[in-house]
Design an enzyme around this catalytic site. Structure first.
Site, short mmCIF file in Angstrom:
data_model
loop_
_atom_site.label_atom_id
_atom_site.label_comp_id
_atom_site.label_asym_id
_atom_site.label_seq_id
_atom_site.Cartn_x
_atom_site.Cartn_y
_atom_site.Cartn_z
N GLY A 1 0.81 -1.21 0.00
CA GLY A 1 0.00 0.00 0.00
C GLY A 1 0.84 1.25 0.00
CG ASP A 2 2.23 3.11 3.69
OD1 ASP A 2 1.15 3.65 3.44
OD2 ASP A 2 2.61 2.87 4.85
CE1 TYR A 3 7.61 3.57 2.26
CE2 TYR A 3 7.08 1.45 3.23
CZ TYR A 3 7.50 2.76 3.37
OH TYR A 3 7.79 3.24 4.61
#
Length: 380
Positions: free
Chosen positions: A155-157
């Site tokens: 998700g984040d990266y």
């Protein structure tokens, strides 16, 4: 003359935020962009470790003088990274449409977790929540167990920072032909969902059933999973999908087909998988990981050791940029194993000098660590 990175000369203003925004900024700085991070406090230690090759100034975004200074900087910038929830930028007086009037070449990257429309748009969330509503989290984990989040990598990266980086590059290509900047909206739900395109499409076929942990590529298949070795906690990864690689796998393990595949079944038949998995588990337990490494080194069986970061560091593993470009190479990785924490305000004065020819005491002051315009009632 040394070759310059692809983004040499690009000016990026990164409003300090959590993982995806700084990761996008890190990708930009690693390819030559000048990235100025806007921090909001000098009193706390910066926990962000994605600050390699960046500089910082500290602004109080509730102070009109600081906002005025930021607006002046954005007139000289190429990219603004906005990591805030919807509406925050507008409340700060930094409406993207207004910024684009002042600087038509500006690219405003707006990164959110949830989509900007729909039932979750005003809710707080983290990586696990964005993966959950994207449909991707439901595919991860073992059969009969709750979905298992892969840390905050997807998700984040991947779906966040990397997808946002691609959006900035697309906007730069468009600006190269049109001369115009634009707003780039990215969110981790759409980014993660797009990364999960193939598994989603495969759910309409027998290749990927809806139940996680039972499919060819999600740990359900015995010749595409990891096995513990004789030394507890050490594993080998097996990806012998093609027949020739499967043959080489059995040869390395010292097994015959009839020992692995039940009579009357094929290896592709899921009815054969439980027995095959048990045989492989027992076999891998007979040797240490190092011994199995020697067995399969140089053999086309798609079998490799599962390495940990600590042992990679001890062995001197060299981290490299994500891609290699022959004419405009990315900059070398500066921190192999320990993140670099940028001090709030570090390097900012040099950026102000280079971007807008400002000098402290003439164009701005620094009071309690905060950069403010000088004189305060004078517009820059």
């Amino acid at each position: 003359m040394a070759a310059k990175p692809s983004l040499d000369g690009l000016r990026v203003v990164e409003l300090a935020g959590l993982a995806p925004g700084p990761f996008c900024g890190q990708l930009l700085s690693s390819n030559g962009a000048s990235v100025l991070r806007i921090d909001r406090s000098t009193k706390s230690v910066n926990q962000d470790i994605l600050t390699s090759r960046k500089s910082s100034i500290t602004l109080d975004l509730k102070n009109p003088d600081c906002i005025q200074l930021l607006k002046r900087l954005l007139q000289e910038a190429d990219v603004l990274i906005d990591p805030f929830r919807p509406g925050v930028l507008e409340r700060l007086g930094l409406c993207p449409e207004t910024l684009l009037i002042a600087n038509p070449r500006l690219i405003v990257l707006r990164m959110t977790g949830f989509r900007r429309d729909g039932p979750y748009k005003d809710m707080a969330g983290h990586d696990i929540n964005y993966l959950a509503v994207s449909g991707v989290l439901n595919m991860l984990g073992a059969k009969g167990e709750p979905p298992l989040p892969p840390a905050n990598i997807l998700g984040d990266y991947a779906g966040g920072g990397l997808a946002a980086f691609a959006g900035v590059l697309l906007a730069l290509i468009h600006r190269g032909s049109s001369g115009k900047g634009q707003v780039v909206e990215a969110n981790m739900v759409d980014g993660a969902s797009y990364i999960g395109t193939v598994p989603r499409l495969r759910t309409k076929e027998p290749v990927w059933m809806d139940e996680r942990g039972t499919n060819l590529l999600d740990g359900g298949c015995p010749y595409y999973r990891c096995y513990e070795c004789k030394d507890e906690g050490r594993y080998m990864s097996v990806g012998a999908l093609e027949p020739q690689f499967f043959t080489n796998l059995l040869e390395g393990l010292g097994l015959a087909v009839d020992q692995v595949v039940p009579k009357g079944l094929s290896r592709e038949d899921k009815k054969s998988w439980p027995q095959m998995q048990v045989v492989f588990q027992e076999c891998f337990k007979t040797k240490t990981r190092m011994e199995w490494e020697h067995v399969f080194l140089g053999k086309d069986a798609c079998v490799t050791p599962v390495l940990g970061h600590n042992e990679m560091e001890t062995a001197g593993y060299e981290h490299r940029p994500m891609v290699h470009l022959s004419r405009s190479p990315s900059l070398p990785v500066t921190s192999m194993w320990e993140g670099e924490r940028l001090k709030p305000g570090q390097g900012g004065q040099e950026i102000l000098r280079n971007w807008v020819q400002w000098e402290q005491g003439r164009n701005y002051d620094v009071e309690d660590g905060v950069f403010i315009t000088r004189p305060r009632n004078q517009k820059l």
